[in-house]
Design a protein around this motif. Structure first.
Motif, mmCIF file in Angstrom:
data_model
loop_
_atom_site.group_PDB
_atom_site.id
_atom_site.type_symbol
_atom_site.label_atom_id
_atom_site.label_comp_id
_atom_site.label_asym_id
_atom_site.label_seq_id
_atom_site.Cartn_x
_atom_site.Cartn_y
_atom_site.Cartn_z
ATOM 1 N N ASP A 249 7.190 23.776 -7.947
ATOM 2 C CA ASP A 249 7.648 22.670 -8.795
ATOM 3 C C ASP A 249 8.857 23.079 -9.636
ATOM 4 O O ASP A 249 9.793 22.293 -9.822
ATOM 5 C CB ASP A 249 6.509 22.206 -9.708
ATOM 6 N N VAL A 250 8.843 24.310 -10.162
ATOM 7 C CA VAL A 250 9.974 24.804 -10.956
ATOM 8 C C VAL A 250 11.229 24.869 -10.104
ATOM 9 O O VAL A 250 12.321 24.488 -10.538
ATOM 10 C CB VAL A 250 9.650 26.187 -11.561
ATOM 11 N N VAL A 251 11.083 25.336 -8.861
ATOM 12 C CA VAL A 251 12.234 25.420 -7.954
ATOM 13 C C VAL A 251 12.781 24.025 -7.670
ATOM 14 O O VAL A 251 14.002 23.801 -7.681
ATOM 15 C CB VAL A 251 11.849 26.124 -6.637
ATOM 16 N N ALA A 252 11.899 23.065 -7.417
ATOM 17 C CA ALA A 252 12.342 21.691 -7.162
ATOM 18 C C ALA A 252 13.082 21.131 -8.375
ATOM 19 O O ALA A 252 14.135 20.497 -8.238
ATOM 20 C CB ALA A 252 11.147 20.811 -6.820
ATOM 21 N N LEU A 253 12.552 21.369 -9.564
ATOM 22 C CA LEU A 253 13.200 20.887 -10.783
ATOM 23 C C LEU A 253 14.546 21.581 -10.995
ATOM 24 O O LEU A 253 15.523 20.959 -11.414
ATOM 25 C CB LEU A 253 12.286 21.129 -11.984
ATOM 26 N N ILE B 256 20.605 27.626 -9.389
ATOM 27 C CA ILE B 256 19.146 27.548 -9.312
ATOM 28 C C ILE B 256 18.487 28.771 -9.927
ATOM 29 O O ILE B 256 17.425 28.669 -10.543
ATOM 30 C CB ILE B 256 18.692 27.340 -7.845
ATOM 31 N N GLY B 257 19.092 29.954 -9.777
ATOM 32 C CA GLY B 257 18.505 31.155 -10.354
ATOM 33 C C GLY B 257 18.446 31.096 -11.870
ATOM 34 O O GLY B 257 17.439 31.463 -12.487
ATOM 35 N N ALA C 22 15.114 30.496 -14.319
ATOM 36 C CA ALA C 22 14.842 31.458 -15.391
ATOM 37 C C ALA C 22 14.586 30.733 -16.707
ATOM 38 O O ALA C 22 13.692 31.105 -17.476
ATOM 39 C CB ALA C 22 16.010 32.433 -15.527
ATOM 40 N N THR C 23 15.376 29.706 -16.965
ATOM 41 C CA THR C 23 15.215 28.937 -18.197
ATOM 42 C C THR C 23 13.840 28.267 -18.248
ATOM 43 O O THR C 23 13.125 28.350 -19.259
ATOM 44 C CB THR C 23 16.315 27.869 -18.305
ATOM 45 N N TYR C 24 13.449 27.621 -17.149
ATOM 46 C CA TYR C 24 12.155 26.935 -17.109
ATOM 47 C C TYR C 24 10.992 27.920 -17.167
ATOM 48 O O TYR C 24 10.020 27.715 -17.903
ATOM 49 C CB TYR C 24 12.043 26.088 -15.837
ATOM 50 N N ALA D 49 16.122 10.639 -2.076
ATOM 51 C CA ALA D 49 14.933 11.388 -1.654
ATOM 52 C C ALA D 49 13.788 11.194 -2.636
ATOM 53 O O ALA D 49 12.620 11.064 -2.246
ATOM 54 C CB ALA D 49 15.274 12.873 -1.516
ATOM 55 N N GLY D 50 14.115 11.156 -3.946
ATOM 56 C CA GLY D 50 13.081 10.904 -4.940
ATOM 57 C C GLY D 50 12.455 9.527 -4.790
ATOM 58 O O GLY D 50 11.229 9.372 -4.880
#
Length: 201
Positions: free
Chosen positions: A47-51, A59-60, A64-66, A190-191
């Protein structure tokens, strides 16, 4: 050890050894935050990766922030994780940029870059398989005999193959290749497809 120090150590390591950009770093991030430290579950990480993908920025750094906030429950966790993952890259890029013009014709440097390129592709491929596995897209196909979590039992085993996810994937792939829709708009499309196909309405 203090959680903040652990977080800094992990993201300094990720920033130092995460060759190939954000997507190739995902396998290393997953190994650290899910497997070794168990800060997130595999589903939470997906989920974090998707967000991280649908918000502006690399993305990296976004992940990290999330993750920094999720692990510590504090904005300081976000700040420290973001700075830690960025710092090694900043130092290395500045150093390489300073010396690259001098050594770019060196056969050893050329050979090293030739070796790094396919490794980066492999790391990105590993990230694709890892995310497909934890999202239920390929889970039972890749490892039909492994122990599954409650989430995987409900979402993966009962719905595999997930034809709706497959449709969204193929539609997105074709739309990007044919340039039917701008990539930013495609994220929104897509969403909306997800909302419709998974019964939100």
């Amino acid at each position: 050890m203090n959680i903040y120090l652990q977080l800094i150590g992990v993201y300094l390591k990720i920033g130092l050894f995460g060759f190939g950009g954000g997507y190739s770093m995902l396998s290393l991030i997953q190994d650290e935050v899910v497997t070794k430290h168990a800060w997130l579950t595999a589903q939470q990480f997906t989920d974090v990766v998707a967000l991280s993908q649908v918000t502006p920025g690399p993305i990296g750094i976004n992940s990290a922030t999330y993750i920094g906030y999720t692990v510590t429950g504090s904005i300081w966790g976000s700040i420290l994780a973001t700075l830690a993952v960025s710092f090694p890259s900043f130092v290395l890029v500045m150093t390489i940029a300073f010396y690259y013009k001098k050594f770019r014709q060196n056969q050893w440097v050329e050979a090293a870059f030739t070796g790094i390129r396919p490794a980066s592709v492999g790391l990105i491929g590993a990230a694709v398989l890892m995310l497909s596995f934890h999202s239920g897209f390929l889970g039972p196909l890749l490892s039909p005999n492994r122990t599954t979590s409650a989430y995987e039992t409900i979402v993966i085993k009962d719905n595999f193959p997930d034809l709706r996810s497959g449709f969204i994937f193929i539609f997105t792939l074709v739309a990007m290749y044919k340039k039917w829709i701008h990539p930013i708009a495609l994220v929104g499309v897509a969403g909306l497809l997800g909302l419709v196909l998974y019964g939100f309405f």
